[in-house]
Every structure is written in C-alpha cells, then in structure tokens.
Scaffold this active site. Structure first.
Site, PDB file in Angstrom:
ATOM      1  NE  ARG A  28      69.310 -35.086  31.312  1.00 55.94           N
ATOM      2  CZ  ARG A  28      68.255 -34.807  30.562  1.00 55.94           C
ATOM      3  NH1 ARG A  28      67.200 -35.607  30.579  1.00 55.94           N
ATOM      4  NH2 ARG A  28      68.224 -33.720  29.824  1.00 55.94           N
ATOM      5  N   GLY A  29      67.930 -40.168  31.325  1.00 56.05           N
ATOM      6  CA  GLY A  29      67.469 -41.079  30.283  1.00 56.05           C
ATOM      7  C   GLY A  29      68.230 -40.978  28.979  1.00 56.05           C
ATOM      8  CG  ASP A  31      73.572 -38.744  29.452  1.00 53.68           C
ATOM      9  OD1 ASP A  31      73.477 -38.226  28.333  1.00 53.68           O
ATOM     10  OD2 ASP A  31      73.868 -38.104  30.490  1.00 53.68           O
ATOM     11  CB  THR A  32      72.288 -44.379  31.145  1.00 54.40           C
ATOM     12  OG1 THR A  32      71.253 -43.753  31.916  1.00 54.40           O
ATOM     13  CG2 THR A  32      73.600 -43.673  31.390  1.00 54.40           C
ATOM     14  N   GLY A  60      57.606 -33.548  34.426  1.00 50.05           N
ATOM     15  CA  GLY A  60      57.156 -32.173  34.528  1.00 50.05           C
ATOM     16  C   GLY A  60      58.268 -31.348  35.131  1.00 50.05           C
ATOM     17  CD  GLU A  94      64.677 -39.167  39.981  1.00 51.23           C
ATOM     18  OE1 GLU A  94      63.649 -39.605  39.462  1.00 51.23           O
ATOM     19  OE2 GLU A  94      65.837 -39.560  39.680  1.00 51.23           O
TER      20      GLU A  94
END
Length: 1120
Positions: A28-29, A31-32, A60, A94
C-alpha cells in the site's frame, strides 16, 4: 536446435517457464512507498535481485492484465501488509491473484509491517473496517469472499513480522538474506554457447521421467558427446518444481578422497537446506545427516561424471530412500553402471549429432551463423566428416578455425587428420585411463589393427594373447569406447581410434622400433628396411596406400621376439623371410610369395592364418606346422592349392575355412567331414573340385557353401542330425540327386539348390526341414514324385506343406513347381509362363524372388503372409497384375488407397527428362561389389530377419495413381499428426543412356544391352532432424526401369522416429540418393525419375499448380 524453455516438454509437469522478475512486491503506497518499500527495493537491487514494484503503472478500479502477467511471471511474490493495505481494492485484487499463483507452485512470503497477523485472520481492526466499507459499495459477493479468503490464507504462510520496537535496517537485511538464500537465488547453469540439438534430447528424457515415484535416470555415452550439456539443460528446466535441488559436477574426480566426499556432502546440504553452519565431520556421519535432513523432501540431484557405483554409496549411501517424487540424474561414460533392471531406473544413450545438427553447431562456432560461408562449404564439410558428429570436436575445431583464411583451414584440417587436437585428446583419454592394463591393450589392438573386424574373430585372437577378451571387450563396450554393429563388427569412433594410435606414438616419439604397434606404412618401412625393430613391438601392419614393391632382409623381423600380429596388404615383398617369431597369433599376408613358412617357425599359438592370393602349397604348409590354436584359415584364390589335407591333425580347432576361388583345388580329404569345431566352410567357385568328404558329421557347422563347384556330383551322407547348419548353398553344382539322409539337416533356414545344366532331384526327406524359410531354386529342381506340390493332396489344411514340412518357408526364388508348365518351359522361355494359384497354399510365404523370366506375364494374388516381392527384368508382366500386387501390399500394410491429401489439387506429373546423372558416384563393377561386401560383410547377413516391412521391386515406370503424394524429384514431404502413421513410399528408377548413340529409354518392354547395379541412401527429415530411414538397399544386375515400393507399419516408425515428433503437427521429408552405381558395359546409368508417398497426412490446404517441366510436386507449402 536451441533449447526452448518456454514450451511444454511433451506432457511433462516439469516444464520450466522463464520469469521476468525475481521478486514482485505488493504494498500500500501511502503506508510504505517512501520508507520501508523504497529501502527494501534498494537492498534487493544491490544484491542483484530483479524486483518489480508497481508504482509506475496507472491505477484504476480494476487491476490491469499487464500486471496480472507480471505477477504470473515473477519467481517470488512478497505481500507487505500495512495498516491501510485492505483499504485498497487494487491491493486486494493483487492479493487474490497472488494466492491463486501460490496454488500453482509460485513462492509467496508475507511481511506484516507494523500490523498484527491476527487482524488479518480475524478480520478485525483496520482490516475489518476496510472490508466492511467495501461491502457497502461493492455488490460482487464472490469477489468480496475471495478477498476475505485470501487475507485469511496469508496468515497461514511463513513470513516476517516487523514490530514498532524493531530495527528496520536489521529487519530488511534479514529479509534480503533469506530471499538470497532461498530458491530464488538460483542462477541457471550455463548450458552451452550454442545448445544445438539439445532440446529434443531433453524432451525425450523428460517424457521418460514424468512420474511421481522416486526415479533415477542414467545418461551415458562417450566423452565429448554432450552428456553434461543435456544434464544441465534438464536441471535448468525442472529444478523449480522441487523442494531442493543440487548439481554436483566432476563427481568422479571430486569423490576420489574422503575429504572430497565430505565436501560434496556439505555442498549438497548447503544447496538444499541453505544452512552454512552444517558441518559433516566424516563421510559416514554425512550419509546419516543427509538421510535425516532430506528424506522428507522432494529433491532433484544431478551427479555429473560418475564411473563407479561405490562413489554414490560413499556419498549418500544409496538412492532408494529419497522422498516420493525425487529425481536423481547420473551422467556416466560407463553403460554398465546404469544397466540395472530396477523398476524406477531408466537410461538414455546420447548419440552423435546428425549431419545437419553437426553443420549448424560447427558453423555457429566457426562463422557465428547457422550455415557456413559458400566458399568455405567444402572445407566445412571436411570437418563435419572428420568430426563424425562429436560435439566436443565440432566446438573446439570451429572455435580454432574462426576468422582464419582458407589456406589456414586447409593446413589445419590436414594437421587434425594426422595429429589429434590436444584439447579433444585430453577429454577422451579419461575413459582410457580408467581401464586396467589388459583392457588398455585390447583397446590399442583394436584401434591399431582390428577396427571393423568381426567381434568373434578378434576374440579368438585376443584369447590366445591371454587378454581375457570376453570380459575385456564387454568392458570397452560398457565404457562407450567401442560398439558392435548388427553384423558383429567392432566399431570405434574415429577420434577414439586416433587417440589410441597417438597413445602408441607417445611410447617412443623418436625411436619407431621402440613402439608397441606399427601401422603407418612409412614408419613400418623405416623399421623393417633398417632392421631397427625391438622386442617391444607387438604388432605390425605393412599396408601401402597404393600397390608397392619392397625388398626386405631375410631376418628383418628377428629382433621382434614378441611380435604377435603381422598383417601385410597391397605390398609385394621381394625375397624370402628366414625368420618369423614363434609367438605369432595372426599371420595375415595377402599375396604372400612364400610356398611354405620358415623351417625354424613353430607357432604354437597361431590363431589366424590369412594368406589369400598367395603361392602357398597347403599340404606342405600344414605338414610343417601342427597348430591346435588355429581357428581361422583363408586360402582364397590360392592357385597352388590342389588338395585339402587332413585338418583334424594339423588344426583340429579350426572354426572358419575359406577356400573360395581355389580354381585348381580337386580333392578334400575325407576326414575333414568330422571337424567338430568348424563353423563356416566356403568353397565358392572351386570349379575343379570333384572329391569332397563322403559324409558330414559336424556339430558346429553353420555355413556350407558349394556355390559354382561345377564338378561336384555327389552330396555327402548325413548320418546324424545336424541342428546348427543354417545356410547350405548347392547352386550350380553337378549334384543331380540328394541323399535320403538330407533330412537330417534339421536346422537349415536357407537352402540354395539347382543348376541350369542339370536337373536336381530332391528326396522326400527334404520336407523334414521344418525351420527352412528361404528356398532359392536355380533352374531345374525336381520335387519328389510321390508328393505333388501345389495340389490339394499336399495341402489339405492349407498350412503350407503341412503334411510334409516347410512350415516356416517364407522365401522362394524361382519356385518352378508353382508355374503351370514344367521346368523345361521356363528354360525354353515359353511365352505362356505364368503362376498357378497354388502358390496361395504357401501360407508362410514371406519372400518371392524371380529373376530374368522374360515371358512371365502375371503374378496372382499372393498369401497374406507375403512381405517382399522381387521380380527383376521380367519385362512381360502386365500392368493390371502389378496394380493388384501394389493394392494387396497396401491392404497388408494397412494404408487405404482412398486416402486423400487435401493440399493436392492435381495428380498430373510431367517428366521433363532433365534428370542428371551423378558421375561422381560411378564405380567400376569390381569395386562396386567390394562395397556390397562391406554392406553385407558376413554370411549371417543371409539369415537376418529385418522384421515386418513390405518391399516390392518390379519392372515399371509409373507410381501408382492412388499414392496421395507424388514428385518428379528425389525427395517428397508432407505433414503428419503427433504420432508417425503407417507409411509407404515408391521410387521409380530410370536407366538413361550414357552415350548419344543409345536411344532414350521410354518403355519397359525391352531389355537394355547393359547390366546396372546401384546402392541407395534413404534419409528421413522430421522437423528438420535427419535420420537414416533404413539400411542401404542394393539393386543388382537390372536391365530396364524398375519401381521400388517400401512400406513400414506405424509401430516400427513410432519406435524408430517417435523421439523426433513435436506436438500435433510434424513436417516429414523423405529423400533418396543413389550413392554408388556401376554399369557393366558402360552404356546406361540409373537416375531417380519419380517418387511417391502414401500416408494419412494433415497437409494444410494449399492450391498447387503443376506446369509442364516443373521441377517438383510437393504437397505442402514450404513457407508454412
């Protein structure tokens, strides 16, 4: 063919799929991305681990197809769970895909970054809230459930948990270390710069080991053949599908000491368990450690270059305790090592590259292209011929010649043929060094003197040299240093022979007389003319490349006290030799000027006495020597041999006696009818021979040939049953009546009888010959009057000669009793000569051969057992009869005449008469028959059964119309499915004039004023891979155009060529070439005028137009 790793290897579950990335990071971008993930990505990158992060892809609502493919093509999938991970539907998609990939065998490891794994399992806290929020807006309940299941499953995976109080630096370092030590850090083994020919060999082996039980695979073959290359390719292909894997190269060398074994054991444990702290201590403890730690794991283990089973036992104790589904691959030069009947042990012999593969591999190294440069083609083909398909030689020589001029190439090739390349030699000599002294002597004797000789013949020689050849020759076969062909001839790769000769040269590089063996004519000449020999010399071959005359001193061999082999050929020696060593085992001297042997010679162990075309007087010679060790005598064409004395005294153990063409021979001593050990006795062409033994009692006799002994009037009595005599030829003798005891020859399989000058009457006892399956009748042969052949009285049960015998009969040549007129009509060329339908009662008939019956018009329907019909120069046969014959063979073979090829729009062929004569393959008639002897080198060839195959040779010009593929070239091609179907081809041979004064031969209605013989080479190409289709067929003494039909059933084709089939569509091409031909009077030459094939094909639709003078008709587009 290059190794293709992206295709399935047959149906194997071990197919290796190439991965685009080593690691895929799911995170998750928010967060990390700018902290933990960037640091982890950088650390992985510094370790050389190719890692994918999806921060560059456009986001998207739905995960892209491109990203799904990246996930599938990554080796390890790492999910970084952070507190807001579940709030992203993209991340959850994912995750669901990653869990799906785990089920398909991909590696998945979770990282719990500042979150408790229990939140995922119980789906509470921020994860629970995020899922609840998604449920309000997303009505796809199946997708929601997949997400929940994936989160729950992730908690059951082994991973890493980062807590707030931990050091992020140390945490990342631990992750990277474990990833680096995992299967992920598996760099593929280097296979080869140009792995030509590897793919289909790998495919064959993979198809054999595609099972889940423990399985060992032994890959064997000579040095330099590509065993290691194939093993590496297999390892790369399948290793990802095991819990652990290890490739141990140079196993033989490294396992030679206790320390070496311990290091190998520690490497195996480290490679599979990734524990650097494991120490073995001693090999016994190592065996137990390996068993304890690995017995529950499915492992792949390759042991490269093993030469003793004890090496494996010292290493791991055995191979029967590995976990279910494990695979152990062994490469070895010793066939015996892998010759085990164990249920889960399979073997694969690596063969030489075929000519096309060899040329491509060599060209890639010499020219960096698949084909040689045009102006280098001839030189390149010289290298291919010299290398004989050995990859090691092709690679080394190709690299050495790369970039050099043609003059340098010519010089280098000349040097290679005289002096072996040291790099190649070093590899090949390893197998030789593994032999004991006795085995090394056997190898060198074969390399220097006996390559191409019959195994049994050589074994007799070596046995009297105290070399224990029964065990020793088998050891060489097991070590892949020699092989034995179908005619029992000893074969050896040219490089191995060259290696053996070089080993002898190195014994004394400068002093030729100090070497153990001499075979080079110049070297031998130097030693014998200068009398510089020594007791070290074991064998000498005085063989000149062209006819020569030399003068020798009478005692030039006196210093060679230990000489065992003396072979003289194509040399006229002037002067008498006064000394020959008593230790001689082989005296092979063609054209010897000696009438007898030196008076001081007492050869107690002489085994082979070959003195054809010499001046020897047989009774004088054998009076001089009493030699119980003698097993083979050859007096062929000795014009001073007038009688054969009592051999039971001089040579009681004789096995082979060759008296062919002794045209002055008149008498054979009566006692020679009781030679117990004699196996082969050939008296062919002894035209003056009149007196032979009155009876024969020979329990070992297998072949007795009296062909063209025109004055022999009486056949010996056979007082006892002889079960070992297999082939008896009495053709063209003056024998008119066979004795009633003839029936005691109960083991006969082939019998040749009759003459055009005398009528031979057969006794009723001939029907006792129950194993007879080839009967060749020449001219007038009278069967017993009380038995009428071909009539109901004889064949009540239609079981052949059921009442009297001949139950195995399957070959008839000119069986005159099957014609509707007596033999006289055949000899007087009656125009009414035809078969009776009575031939149908020979229901064991396999072969029918008729020659030069000019007025034969019809062949009736033949028994269902028929396999081969050879009707040569019978120009009156009508076309309707031939059509029925071809259709009968098609039915017997199982190829329906109504099979069509969808690609063919037209079957009309227009011959342009533009066929070119290949003058380069023309030979004098005498040399042609020498080549024929090489192809059929032993009498055993007359008894060989080649299995189920269908063969017709008849006077005809046209391919049957129902053949669904036709060409006016010497090759034809088509497409078939996944298995090779039953297949027949047809070739029309046309005899064309060599001189303008001879009319073009457009009809088969007349015989030419010439006699033509030729030999063909038939090759098959399957998906580009070339193989010989069959043994080279010989066509003898033909006087008009002939048509050849040849068919083979599916089972034989699949067995022989199934390994070359790839997938559901396979391209097949069959080509034929006349390799040698001879014209007795020099008037005509053979050419291939047409070719046809009939097969159940899957040729693609393709419009084909055949204009006049068009060079070829093909049933497929060569561009597909």
């Amino acid at each position: 063919m290059a190794l293709v790793t992206s295709e399935r290897a047959s149906s194997s579950s071990f197919t290796h799929q190439p991965k685009n990335f080593d690691v895929f990071l799911s995170f998750r971008g928010q967060d990390t991305c700018h902290g933990f993930i960037s640091h982890l990505y950088e650390a992985l990158h510094l370790r050389g681990i190719h890692t994918f992060i999806d921060d560059k892809l456009p986001r998207g609502e739905k995960i892209s197809v491109e990203l799904l493919k990246i996930i599938e093509n990554s080796t390890m999938l790492i999910i970084v769970f952070s507190e807001n991970y579940a709030s992203s539907t993209w991340c959850l998609d994912e995750l669901a895909k990653i869990v799906e990939c785990k089920k398909n065998g991909q590696l998945v490891r979770p990282v719990f970054y500042k979150v408790d794994p229990s939140e995922l399992c119980k789906q509470n806290g921020k994860f629970g809230k995020a899922l609840a929020k998604h449920e309000k807006y997303i009505k796809d309940y199946e997708k929601l459930q997949r997400w929940r299941n994936a989160l729950q499953e992730a908690t059951n995976m082994s991973g890493w948990h980062f807590k707030h109080s931990s050091s992020e630096f140390k945490f990342i370092r631990r992750i990277v270390e474990e990833i680096s030590n995992s299967k992920l850090n598996r760099t593929p083994l280097y296979v080869a710069r140009y792995p030509i020919g590897i793919n289909h060999r790998v495919k064959i082996i993979l198809s054999d080991i595609d099972s889940n039980d423990a399985h060992m695979i032994g890959i064997y073959g000579p040095a330099g053949i590509g065993k290691t290359t194939i093993a590496k390719a297999i390892f790369n292909r399948i290793c990802d599908h095991f819990d652990g894997f290890c490739y141990l190269e140079n196993f033989r060398e490294k396992s030679g000491t206790n320390d070496g074994v311990i290091k190998l054991q520690e490497k195996l444990l480290l490679e599979i368990l990734r524990d650097k702290n494991l120490k073995v201590g001693n090999k016994s403890r190592g065996i137990n450690m390996i068993k304890e730690r690995l017995f529950f794991m499915r492992i792949l283990l390759v042991l490269d270059d093993v030469d003793k089973w004890v090496q494996i036992e010292n290493f791991i104790g055995g191979c029967d305790w590995f976990a279910f589904g494990s695979k152990i691959i062994i490469t070895t030069r010793d066939k015996h090592l892998v010759a085990t009947p164990a249920k889960c042990f399979s073997t694969y012999e690596v063969k030489d590259l075929d000519q096309d593969e060899a040329l491509e591999l060599f060209s890639m190294h010499a020219f960096q292209s698949k084909k040689p440069k045009k102006d280098y083609l001839k030189l390149a083909n010289q290298v291919i011929e010299y290398s004989k398909g050995l990859p090691l030689a092709l690679v080394i020589i190709g690299a050495n010649l790369c970039g050099r001029s043609k003059l340098e190439w010519k010089s280098a090739i000349d040097k290679y043929e005289r002096i072996p390349n040291k790099e190649i030699q070093k590899v090949l000599e390893i197998s030789y060094e593994g032999l004991d002294e006795v085995e090394q002597n056997i190898f060198l004797d074969i390399a220097c003197f006996f390559k191409g000789f019959r195994k049994k013949y050589v074994m007799d020689i070596l046995d009297y040299c105290d070399l224990n050849p029964i065990y020793g020759i088998q050891k060489l076969i097991d070590k892949c240093l020699i092989s034995v062909d179908q005619y029992d001839k000893l074969l050896m790769h040219d490089f191995l022979q060259q290696m053996g000769k070089d080993i002898v040269r190195r014994e004394s590089p400068q002093l030729l007389g100090e070497r153990s063996r001499l075979w080079c004519y110049e070297d031998v000449l130097d030693v014998v003319t200068k009398n510089t020999g020594s007791k070290k010399i074991r064998g000498i071959m005085i063989c000149s490349p062209k006819s020569s005359k030399i003068q020798l001193e009478p005692k030039c061999l006196e210093k060679m006290k230990n000489l065992k082999f003396l072979i003289v050929s194509n040399v006229e020696i002037c002067g008498d030799l006064e000394y020959l060593p008593n230790g001689l085992r082989v005296l092979d001297w063609s054209g010897s000027p000696l009438s007898s042997l030196p008076s001081n010679l007492h050869p107690k162990k002489l085994t082979i006495l070959n003195i054809p075309e010499s001046r020897v007087v047989m009774y004088k010679l054998l009076k001089r020597i009493q030699c119980k060790s003698l097993t083979c005598m050859n007096f062929q064409s000795c014009q001073y041999v007038r009688e054969v004395p009592d051999l039971s005294i001089a040579s009681p153990n004789i096995k082979q006696l060759d008296l062919r063409e002794c045209i002055k021979l008149v008498e054979v001593h009566d006692s020679n009818g009781c030679l117990d050990k004699l196996e082969s006795w050939d008296l062919t062409g002894c035209v003056e021979l009149q007196i032979i033994p009155s009876f024969i009692r020979m329990k070992s006799l297998k072949f007795l040939i009296l062909y063209e002994c025109k004055r022999v009037k009486r056949f010996p009595n056979i007082p006892e049953e002889m079960e070992n005599l297999k082939f008896l030829s009495l053709a063209y003798t003056a024998i008119r009546v066979l004795p009633s005891s003839f029936g005691n020859l109960i083991g006969i399989e082939r019998l040749d009888l009759g003459s055009y000058f005398y009528s031979c009457h057969l006794p009723s006892s001939i029907y006792k010959l129950k194993y007879l399956h080839k009967l060749v009748l020449h001219g007038r042969v009278q069967f017993p009057k009380d038995v009428e052949i071909g009539r109901q009285a004889l064949c009540n049960s239609y079981g052949g000669f059921s009442k009297y015998g001949f139950v195995m009969l399957n070959f008839i040549k000119k069986l005159t009793s099957c014609f509707n007129l007596v033999e006289k009509c055949l000899l007087s060329r009656s125009e009414n000569l035809n078969f009776q339908d009575g031939i149908m009662r020979f229901n064991g008939l396999n072969f029918l051969l008729i020659e030069d019956s000019k007025f034969l018009k019809k062949i009736p329907k033949l028994p269902e057992s028929i396999r081969s019909v050879y009707v040569a120069n019978c120009i009156s046969l009508n076309s309707q009869s031939l059509t029925k014959l071809f259709l009968q063979f098609g039915r017997n073979l199982g190829v329906a005449p109504n099979m069509k090829c969808l690609a063919v729009k037209c079957n009309v062929l227009v011959d342009s008469h533009s066929h070119q004569i290949d003058y380069s393959s023309q030979l004098p008639f005498s040399k042609f028959f020498l080549i024929e002897e090489e192809l059929r080198p032993t009498l055993d060839a007359y008894l060989i059964d080649f299995g189920e195959r269908y063969n017709i040779i008849v006077p005809e010009k046209k391919i049957p119309k129902w053949f669904n593929h036709q060409s006016i070239e010497s090759s034809i091609s088509f497409w078939v499915g996944p298995k090779f179907p039953t297949f027949a081809f047809c070739i029309a041979f046309h005899l064309v004039p060599l001189k303008d004064s001879y009319a073009n031969n457009d009809k088969c209605g007349s015989l030419l004023d010439d006699i033509i013989s030729w030999i063909c080479v038939v090759n098959i190409f399957i998906n580009g891979h070339k193989r010989p289709f069959m043994q080279q067929p010989i066509f003898q003494c033909l006087k008009c155009d002939h048509l050849w039909f040849y068919g083979v059933p599916h089972s034989q084709l699949q067995q022989k060529f199934g390994d070359l089939m790839q997938g559901d569509r396979n391209h097949v091409e069959v080509s034929c070439k006349i390799s040698h031909w001879a014209s007795e009077f020099g008037n005509f030459a053979p050419v291939i005028a047409r070719m046809g094939a009939h097969v159940e094909c899957i040729c693609p639709l393709n419009s084909i137009i055949i204009p006049a003078n068009y060079a070829t008709l093909t049933t497929l587009s060569s561009h597909l």
